[in-house]
Design an enzyme around this catalytic site. Structure first.
Site, PDB file in Angstrom:
ATOM      1  N   GLN A  47       0.839  -1.188   0.000  1.00 27.50           N
ATOM      2  CA  GLN A  47       0.000   0.000   0.000  1.00 27.50           C
ATOM      3  C   GLN A  47       0.879   1.245   0.000  1.00 27.50           C
ATOM      4  O   GLN A  47       1.944   1.257   0.612  1.00 27.50           O
ATOM      5  CB  GLN A  47      -0.861  -0.027   1.270  1.00 27.50           C
ATOM      6  N   ASN A  49       0.629   5.379   0.934  1.00 24.17           N
ATOM      7  CA  ASN A  49      -0.188   6.339   1.673  1.00 24.17           C
ATOM      8  C   ASN A  49       0.330   7.747   1.453  1.00 24.17           C
ATOM      9  O   ASN A  49       1.530   7.946   1.240  1.00 24.17           O
ATOM     10  CB  ASN A  49      -0.157   6.029   3.173  1.00 24.17           C
ATOM     11  N   HIS A  62       3.456   5.530  16.213  1.00 22.49           N
ATOM     12  CA  HIS A  62       2.541   4.442  15.892  1.00 22.49           C
ATOM     13  C   HIS A  62       3.278   3.145  15.582  1.00 22.49           C
ATOM     14  O   HIS A  62       4.378   3.156  15.032  1.00 22.49           O
ATOM     15  CB  HIS A  62       1.685   4.806  14.671  1.00 22.49           C
ATOM     16  N   LYS A  71       8.092   0.678   6.730  1.00 25.18           N
ATOM     17  CA  LYS A  71       7.660   1.891   6.032  1.00 25.18           C
ATOM     18  C   LYS A  71       8.849   2.539   5.333  1.00 25.18           C
ATOM     19  O   LYS A  71       9.905   2.705   5.931  1.00 25.18           O
ATOM     20  CB  LYS A  71       7.061   2.907   7.008  1.00 25.18           C
ATOM     21  N   TYR A 131       4.295   7.461   2.111  1.00 25.00           N
ATOM     22  CA  TYR A 131       4.964   6.281   2.641  1.00 25.00           C
ATOM     23  C   TYR A 131       4.378   5.009   2.050  1.00 25.00           C
ATOM     24  O   TYR A 131       3.186   4.875   1.849  1.00 25.00           O
ATOM     25  CB  TYR A 131       4.975   6.249   4.165  1.00 25.00           C
ATOM     26  N   LYS A 168      -6.079  10.415  20.280  1.00 23.93           N
ATOM     27  CA  LYS A 168      -5.480   9.080  20.369  1.00 23.93           C
ATOM     28  C   LYS A 168      -3.987   9.166  20.643  1.00 23.93           C
ATOM     29  O   LYS A 168      -3.462   8.476  21.515  1.00 23.93           O
ATOM     30  CB  LYS A 168      -5.735   8.303  19.070  1.00 23.93           C
ATOM     31  N   ASP A 169      -3.297  10.044  19.917  1.00 20.11           N
ATOM     32  CA  ASP A 169      -1.854  10.162  20.104  1.00 20.11           C
ATOM     33  C   ASP A 169      -1.501  10.784  21.453  1.00 20.11           C
ATOM     34  O   ASP A 169      -0.492  10.434  22.058  1.00 20.11           O
ATOM     35  CB  ASP A 169      -1.224  10.964  18.971  1.00 20.11           C
TER      36      ASP A 169
END
Length: 178
Positions: A47, A49, A62, A71, A131, A168-169
């Site tokens: 993938q 991004n 993360h 990555k 990435y 969240k972070d």
């Protein structure tokens, strides 16, 4: 492509050869043969991004407990301070970090292998961050280490400006909680 070693042996800073003239520039950002033969990495990307963030956005740190992602990261407009943290329990560099500036100007890329937490801070007005990842995004397995965990001690280039961090972070755990 120039390979620049880091203090974390598996994390590599890469500088592609750039061909410039009055029309602009051309560079190769990824080539399978180079990764396999020169870096001895037999990886497949599943993938690509693209994220855009404004100045003072801090994303990360993360990682995924299942489907860990390698990555290959780069910035195509703007600048970020990019960080990788070794979270492999049996690694001799466990808990150590590497940080570097990635920008459209320096055209450098960072290889962050599976088993590392990753994050970045936008230092320009905005940044477009690209990435490639080696495994799928799995939200239910994603975890966050707090960006200011004192055990890790990342030296973020902060200028007393207010950071923009997701809820969240901001609720990330410390490395000792892993």
């Amino acid at each position: 492509m120039k390979i620049i070693p880091t203090n974390l042996p598996d994390v590599l800073l890469l500088e592609p050869k750039c061909y410039k003239d009055d029309r602009g520039f051309f560079l190769v950002s990824y080539q399978t043969d180079f990764f396999q033969k020169e870096l001895n990495l037999n990886i497949s990307f599943v993938q690509d991004n693209h994220s855009r963030s404004c100045k003072n956005v801090l994303r990360g740190l993360h990682f995924q407990t299942q489907h860990p992602q390698g990555k290959l990261v780069r910035v195509v407009s703007g600048e970020v301070y990019d960080v990788a943290v070794d979270i492999r329990e049996n690694s001799r560099t466990f808990g150590q970090w590497f940080g570097t500036y990635l920008s459209a100007k320096n055209q450098r890329m960072l290889w962050v292998p599976p088993g590392f937490a990753h994050g970045f801070l936008v230092t320009s007005e905005y940044a477009d961050f690209l990435y490639k990842v080696t495994d799928i995004y799995s939200p239910k397995h994603e975890q966050t280490i707090h960006w200011s965990d004192p055990e890790i001690g990342i030296e973020w280039p902060l200028n007393n400006e207010e950071l923009i961090i997701s809820e969240k972070d901001s609720q990330g755990m410390n490395l000792s909680d892993l």
